[in-house]
Scaffold this active site. Structure first.
Site, PDB file in Angstrom:
ATOM      1  N   GLU A 113      10.872   1.311   5.183  1.00 48.25           N
ATOM      2  CA  GLU A 113      10.080  -0.283   4.672  1.00 48.25           C
ATOM      3  C   GLU A 113       9.608  -1.095   5.751  1.00 48.25           C
ATOM      4  O   GLU A 113      10.452  -1.353   6.498  1.00 48.25           O
ATOM      5  CB  GLU A 113      10.943  -0.927   3.796  1.00 48.25           C
ATOM      6  CG  GLU A 113      11.621  -0.218   2.452  1.00 48.25           C
ATOM      7  CD  GLU A 113      10.431  -0.154   1.152  1.00 48.25           C
ATOM      8  OE1 GLU A 113       9.466  -1.003   1.395  1.00 48.25           O
ATOM      9  OE2 GLU A 113      10.685   0.376   0.044  1.00 48.25           O
ATOM     10  N   HIS A 185       3.797   5.634   0.632  1.00 49.14           N
ATOM     11  CA  HIS A 185       4.111   5.620  -0.864  1.00 49.14           C
ATOM     12  C   HIS A 185       2.781   5.606  -1.881  1.00 49.14           C
ATOM     13  O   HIS A 185       2.931   6.379  -3.007  1.00 49.14           O
ATOM     14  CB  HIS A 185       4.689   4.367  -1.338  1.00 49.14           C
ATOM     15  CG  HIS A 185       5.576   4.322  -2.418  1.00 49.14           C
ATOM     16  ND1 HIS A 185       6.183   3.005  -2.893  1.00 49.14           N
ATOM     17  CD2 HIS A 185       5.696   5.016  -3.344  1.00 49.14           C
ATOM     18  CE1 HIS A 185       6.990   3.417  -3.827  1.00 49.14           C
ATOM     19  NE2 HIS A 185       6.921   4.769  -4.366  1.00 49.14           N
ATOM     20  N   ASP A 195       1.088   0.886  -1.132  1.00 44.23           N
ATOM     21  CA  ASP A 195       1.653   0.801   0.309  1.00 44.23           C
ATOM     22  C   ASP A 195       1.821   1.952   0.855  1.00 44.23           C
ATOM     23  O   ASP A 195       1.987   3.120   0.373  1.00 44.23           O
ATOM     24  CB  ASP A 195       2.957   0.047   0.093  1.00 44.23           C
ATOM     25  CG  ASP A 195       4.108   1.023  -0.849  1.00 44.23           C
ATOM     26  OD1 ASP A 195       3.572   1.205  -1.833  1.00 44.23           O
ATOM     27  OD2 ASP A 195       5.252   1.003  -0.361  1.00 44.23           O
TER      28      ASP A 195
END
Length: 297
Positions: A113, A185, A195
């Site tokens: 992330e 993603h 994203d």
């Protein structure tokens, strides 16, 4: 786009017992996991943005058991890294997903992330706002067309430090775990997710890290390279899921024949600057890092 120099060794990153260590690396454990990966996994990395206001707030979300979400790593705006799950445990970052015949990508992948607000909206006064009310100057904004959209939009720009650290991370993970696939993603859940978006150089990352399971650089200045040949061929086994065979020691040489597959046994005839000349039924060059030598019986 900055010139990207990714080198996990120079970045002082190492992995021991599925835990990352190095400069600006911390560990905040998340309870949100489905337990250990099955044998031979993970083999995939999924890149995300947090769509949050800060690294700490996103880590808090992913370590809260009530939120049912987690990732292995989060990378901050200054390149700082927070690990939340060891790399042998399944995270909850991909959700409903599919890619190349697989579904439920959590069970195959590591999630990274990136602290980033995601898509932004111009406010008509020269600034841009996020969904949570954050305000950003034009210097922090990237205008680009998403791979799953047709018109340009505005996106929170990633920092150079963040991109470089992500490249270093992926380089290390690829080498440590034999990663053969890197996706966004947005690619595994295109109906739900956007994203990491067009501000992140996903295709460049994929090309440099994998290159069809070959090294991320090409060095054509080989005239002074020492060659190591063997009087007796050295047995080895392929540890990448797919390994291209080339006519010479480098990605700039043509592919020849069918690729080798994980578990294929070969004999190393010659080694030259990270490449191994191997023999099965045909002879060609493959990246040495994807071979595991074995003792001759």
């Amino acid at each position: 786009m900055p010139t990207l120099q990714h080198n996990a060794s120079a970045d002082n990153l190492i992995i021991s017992k599925h835990r990352l260590s190095g400069s600006d690396v911390s560990f905040t454990p998340s309870p949100n996991t489905s337990g250990p990966f099955k044998d031979s996994f993970p083999d995939t990395i999924v890149i995300h943005f947090t769509a949050g206001s800060s690294l700490s707030s996103s880590v808090n979300v992913m370590t809260n058991p009530n939120n049912k979400v987690s990732a292995h790593l989060a990378v901050g705006r200054q390149g700082e890294i927070v690990q939340m799950l060891p790399f042998n445990k399944i995270g909850w970052h991909a959700g409903k997903s599919s890619w190349q015949g697989r579904t439920s990508l959590n069970q195959y992948s590591l999630g990274i992330e990136l602290d980033n607000a995601g898509e932004l909206t111009p406010n008509g006064e020269g600034f841009y706002t996020s969904w949570f009310g954050g305000v950003y100057e034009s210097s922090d904004v990237f205008k680009g067309t998403h791979r799953n959209q047709t018109a340009p939009r505005y996106w929170h720009r990633y920092t150079e430090a963040q991109i470089m650290r992500t490249f270093s991370l992926c380089q290390l993970l690829c080498r440590q775990y034999g990663i053969t696939c890197i996706v966004g993603h947005e690619e595994i859940a295109p109906d739900r997710k956007v994203d990491p978006g067009p501000a992140f150089p996903l295709d460049k990352l994929r090309s440099r890290m994998l290159g069809d399971a070959e090294p991320s650089h090409v060095d054509v200045a080989e005239s002074n390279t020492q060659i190591n040949t063997f009087d007796v061929p050295q047995p080895a086994v392929v540890r990448a899921s797919k390994l291209n065979v080339r006519s010479g020691p480098g990605t700039h040489y043509e592919k020849q024949g069918l690729p080798l597959l994980a578990g294929d046994k070969v004999e190393i005839i010659e080694v030259k600057k990270g490449w191994a000349k191997v023999e099965r039924t045909t002879t060609g060059w493959v990246s040495e890092q994807y071979l595991a030598t074995v003792k001759a019986e």
